[in-house]
Design an enzyme around this catalytic site. Structure first.
Site, PDB file in Angstrom:
ATOM      1  N   GLU A 244       0.922  -1.210  -0.014  1.00 14.57           N
ATOM      2  CA  GLU A 244      -0.078   0.117  -0.150  1.00 14.57           C
ATOM      3  C   GLU A 244       0.935   1.263   0.060  1.00 14.57           C
ATOM      4  OE1 GLU A 244      -3.193  -0.018  -0.399  1.00 14.57           O
ATOM      5  OE2 GLU A 244      -3.659  -2.152   0.348  1.00 14.57           O
ATOM      6  N   CYS A 278      -2.296   9.538   2.274  1.00 13.50           N
ATOM      7  CA  CYS A 278      -1.932   8.597   1.002  1.00 13.50           C
ATOM      8  C   CYS A 278      -3.139   9.063  -0.233  1.00 13.50           C
ATOM      9  CB  CYS A 278      -1.767   7.210   1.176  1.00 13.50           C
ATOM     10  SG  CYS A 278      -3.092   6.455   2.097  1.00 13.50           S
TER      11      CYS A 278
HETATM   12  P1  NAD Z   1       8.324   4.896   4.659  1.00 12.23           P
HETATM   13  O1  NAD Z   1       8.388   3.898   3.431  1.00 12.23           O
HETATM   14  O2  NAD Z   1       9.369   5.808   4.681  1.00 12.23           O
HETATM   15  O3  NAD Z   1       8.286   4.159   5.921  1.00 12.23           O
HETATM   16  C1  NAD Z   1       7.289   2.893   6.060  1.00 12.23           C
HETATM   17  C2  NAD Z   1       7.663   2.038   7.042  1.00 12.23           C
HETATM   18  O4  NAD Z   1       8.543   1.275   6.308  1.00 12.23           O
HETATM   19  C3  NAD Z   1       8.291   2.463   8.275  1.00 12.23           C
HETATM   20  O5  NAD Z   1       7.749   1.610   9.311  1.00 12.23           O
HETATM   21  C4  NAD Z   1       9.667   2.155   8.420  1.00 12.23           C
HETATM   22  O6  NAD Z   1      10.475   2.059   9.239  1.00 12.23           O
HETATM   23  C5  NAD Z   1       9.685   0.821   7.223  1.00 12.23           C
HETATM   24  N1  NAD Z   1      11.041   0.697   6.671  1.00 12.23           N
HETATM   25  C6  NAD Z   1      11.821   1.573   6.162  1.00 12.23           C
HETATM   26  N2  NAD Z   1      12.773   1.025   5.486  1.00 12.23           N
HETATM   27  C7  NAD Z   1      12.399  -0.368   5.350  1.00 12.23           C
HETATM   28  C8  NAD Z   1      13.303  -1.522   4.858  1.00 12.23           C
HETATM   29  N3  NAD Z   1      14.266  -1.535   4.126  1.00 12.23           N
HETATM   30  N4  NAD Z   1      12.500  -2.619   5.203  1.00 12.23           N
HETATM   31  C9  NAD Z   1      11.346  -2.778   5.972  1.00 12.23           C
HETATM   32  N5  NAD Z   1      10.814  -1.706   6.335  1.00 12.23           N
HETATM   33  C10 NAD Z   1      11.324  -0.573   6.126  1.00 12.23           C
HETATM   34  O7  NAD Z   1       6.917   5.809   4.714  1.00 12.23           O
HETATM   35  P2  NAD Z   1       6.131   6.767   5.581  1.00 12.23           P
HETATM   36  O8  NAD Z   1       6.985   7.983   5.344  1.00 12.23           O
HETATM   37  O9  NAD Z   1       6.228   6.188   7.005  1.00 12.23           O
HETATM   38  O10 NAD Z   1       4.861   6.805   5.075  1.00 12.23           O
HETATM   39  C11 NAD Z   1       4.239   7.562   4.131  1.00 12.23           C
HETATM   40  C12 NAD Z   1       4.154   6.907   2.756  1.00 12.23           C
HETATM   41  O11 NAD Z   1       3.232   5.975   3.032  1.00 12.23           O
HETATM   42  C13 NAD Z   1       3.423   7.913   1.771  1.00 12.23           C
HETATM   43  O12 NAD Z   1       4.235   7.785   0.376  1.00 12.23           O
HETATM   44  C14 NAD Z   1       1.854   7.652   1.704  1.00 12.23           C
HETATM   45  O13 NAD Z   1       1.215   7.911   0.534  1.00 12.23           O
HETATM   46  C15 NAD Z   1       2.043   6.029   2.268  1.00 12.23           C
HETATM   47  N6  NAD Z   1       0.773   5.441   2.670  1.00 12.23           N
HETATM   48  C16 NAD Z   1       0.149   4.540   1.905  1.00 12.23           C
HETATM   49  C17 NAD Z   1      -1.141   4.346   2.334  1.00 12.23           C
HETATM   50  C18 NAD Z   1      -1.877   3.264   1.511  1.00 12.23           C
HETATM   51  O14 NAD Z   1      -2.910   2.633   2.223  1.00 12.23           O
HETATM   52  N7  NAD Z   1      -1.650   3.150   0.096  1.00 12.23           N
HETATM   53  C19 NAD Z   1      -1.511   4.717   3.708  1.00 12.23           C
HETATM   54  C20 NAD Z   1      -0.976   5.467   4.260  1.00 12.23           C
HETATM   55  C21 NAD Z   1       0.343   5.892   4.084  1.00 12.23           C
END
Ligand code: NAD
Length: 499
Positions: A244, A278
């Site tokens: 997502e 998002c």
């Molecule tokens: P992010 O990608 O920076 O982090 C998301 C999660 O991934 C965090 O818990 C982080 O610690 C973890 N992470 C980071 N590197 C990783 C790795 N190598 N392996 C596994 N996990 C890892 O995203 P964010 O800044 O926390 O969230 C914002 C983003 O999320 C925006 O792009 C938003 O659009 C998206 N979002 C999407 C939805 C949806 O349902 N499509 C919902 C909410 C947010």
């Protein structure tokens, strides 16, 4: 619970990190940075517990999840407060988020049996001697990796549905919202008293450890860039994933729209949660016949809205996001765009003011990339065909919105998106029966609804012979006469006619 069933406790020597208030920079809480070994231990506990959870049956799991639902519902304000402190979002918005998450938990718990239990399906004409059935079985242990922007609602779309489907869950919340993750896991423990749902905290490395810990599925919500890394890591062990990811959602306004309502929806869709949604509105395409009227309404409303402490628009949760928002606004202005409300983002700002941009070239970052701030571009279109073409013109495809009195469905059906709201905004996310998710750079797989329950299962098909077949086909005893009969039957059934 025996000691061997218990979730591993953190060693005194474990490294820690702080979660900070985005509004003030103050420390909100201190949490362990869980390493590979700890994550592996937690997953091992979840694996052991999964047998018991699976054996509980739909009814037993429903009872446990109802207990958890009651604990969350009775202490909503407490959870909303932790969320508000960690993300900076206004208290009312945090409460709304908890309310929607509880609604999803209730739906998942009470519908899992109906959606997933074994059901009969037609065996078809050629296999009429068989009784065919399918059930959806839990995968085992699901790893959920969450973002910070909706730290309760978003991961709960995976957690609640995975649990209701019979899996145990290990949750790695965002490093910006570890307290919310811990609150959820503690409340589950309080309600159910078993390590069915556990949390691990830390940075990206802890998330990476979870993807490598032998879970049976990873449900990732976050940026597209991290989603690609998670998928690559999961490919090593053929672990299935739900991604997502980000969005660049458009709102389309037809010439027969209720323009005031459309402007209100555009502003709320763009600026609620400080634009860090998002499926928030980042682009608006308005029919030329109502463009001026729409813009006047939008600007008048946006001018009233302020991003400030205690205001309706909170701070930007993740400091590094401010640079991205600034780059998008600066680029739009440098390429001929105009800011009718707001403008360049000052250095050192924690809050970004609501910003309405017009005349922004379609290929600029502000129109093509996820901005994730309280900004919106508004473009004039000659027809709804043009609006649809431009709305469909980014790599992302998550949500979308249409305002029209008579053409809503017609336009919605032509949009490349996982969800569309007609004459409302983000309404699809609050309807537990509807699947939520995207295509393209917005990811794949679905949370919510029957699709969201099935996402955390695998189908098990059974074909049971009821009586001997008229033609014995799957045996070396098959004769030339039976083969000729089969040819005749298939020609008779499928060789003629329109159907
Ligand atoms: P992010 O990608 O920076 O982090 C998301 C999660 O991934 C965090 O818990 C982080 O610690 C973890 N992470 C980071 N590197 C990783 C790795 N190598 N392996 C596994 N996990 C890892 O995203 P964010 O800044 O926390 O969230 C914002 C983003 O999320 C925006 O792009 C938003 O659009 C998206 N979002 C999407 C939805 C949806 O349902 N499509 C919902 C909410 C947010």
């Amino acid at each position: 619970m025996t000691t061997t069933d218990a979730a591993p406790t953190d060693t005194a020597a474990a490294a820690t990190f702080d979660s900070l208030s985005p509004a003030t920079g103050e420390v909100v809480g201190t949490h362990p940075i869980h390493d590979d070994a700890h994550v592996a231990q937690v997953v091992a506990v979840a694996r052991k517990e999964s047998e018991r959870w699976r054996a509980l049956s739909f009814d037993g799991r429903k009872k446990a999840l109802v207990k958890w639902r009651k604990v969350i519902a009775s202490r909503m304000e407490e959870l909303a407060d932790v969320m508000s402190k960690e993300t900076g979002k206004p208290a009312g918005d945090a409460l709304l988020e908890v309310a929607l998450a509880v609604d999803h938990l209730a739906w998942a718990a009470s519908h899992a049996e109906k959606v997933l239990k074994r059901r009969s399906v037609s065996p078809g004409l050629l296999m009429v001697n068989q009784a065919a059935s399918v059930e959806y079985r839990p995968l085992g242990v699901v790893g959920v990796i969450g973002p910070w922007n909706y730290p309760v609602f978003t991961p709960m779309g995976s957690i609640a549905y995975a649990l209701a489907a019979g899996n145990t869950v290990v949750f790695k919340p965002s490093e910006y919202t570890p307290g919310v993750g811990e609150w959820l896991a503690n409340s589950f423990q309080e309600a159910v008293g078993r390590p069915v749902f556990q949390v691990v905290t830390g940075y990206g490395a802890t998330g990476a450890a979870l993807t490598a810990a032998g879970v049976d599925k990873v449900a990732f919500t976050g940026s597209t860039a991290t989603g690609k890394k998670v998928m690559a890591a999961c490919a090593e062990t053929l672990t299935p994933v739900v991604i997502e990811a980000g969005g660049k959602d458009a709102l389309l306004v037809a010439d027969d729209a209720d323009v005031a309502e459309a402007a209100d929806a555009a502003l709320w869709g763009a600026c609620s949660n400080a634009g860090q949604t998002c499926a928030g509105v980042e682009r608006v395409y308005v029919h030329e016949r109502v463009y001026d009227e729409f813009l006047t309404e939008l600007v008048a409303k946006a001018e009233q809205l302020k991003a400030e402490p205690g205001g309706q628009v909170g701070p930007i949760t993740m400091p590094s996001q401010i640079d991205i928002i600034r780059r998008h606004v600066d680029d739009a202005l440098a390429r001929g765009g105009r800011a009718l409300v707001g403008g360049p983002v000052p250095e050192g700002a924690r809050f970004v003011q609501p910003t309405v941009l017009v005349d922004v070239p379609e290929d600029s970052a502000a129109v093509q990339e996820e901005t994730f701030g309280p900004t919106v571009t508004v473009s004039k279109v000659r027809s709804m065909d043009e609006a649809i073409e431009r709305a469909n013109g980014t790599r992302y495809a998550l949500g979308s919105t249409v305002f029209s009195k008579s053409q809503g469905m017609e336009i919605a059906e032509r949009l490349r998106a996982g969800m569309t709201a007609i004459n409302g905004v983000i309404s699809f996310a609050g309807i537990p029966t509807l699947p939520f998710g995207g295509v393209g750079d917005s990811g794949f797989g679905r949370i919510h609804g029957p699709d969201g329950l099935r996402e955390f299962t695998y189908p098990h098909a059974i074909a049971r012979q009821r009586f001997k077949p008229a033609m014995a086909l799957t045996t070396f005893r098959r004769t030339a006469k039976e083969e000729a009969q089969l040819t005749k039957v298939v020609r008779g059934l499928y060789g003629r006619g329109q159907k």
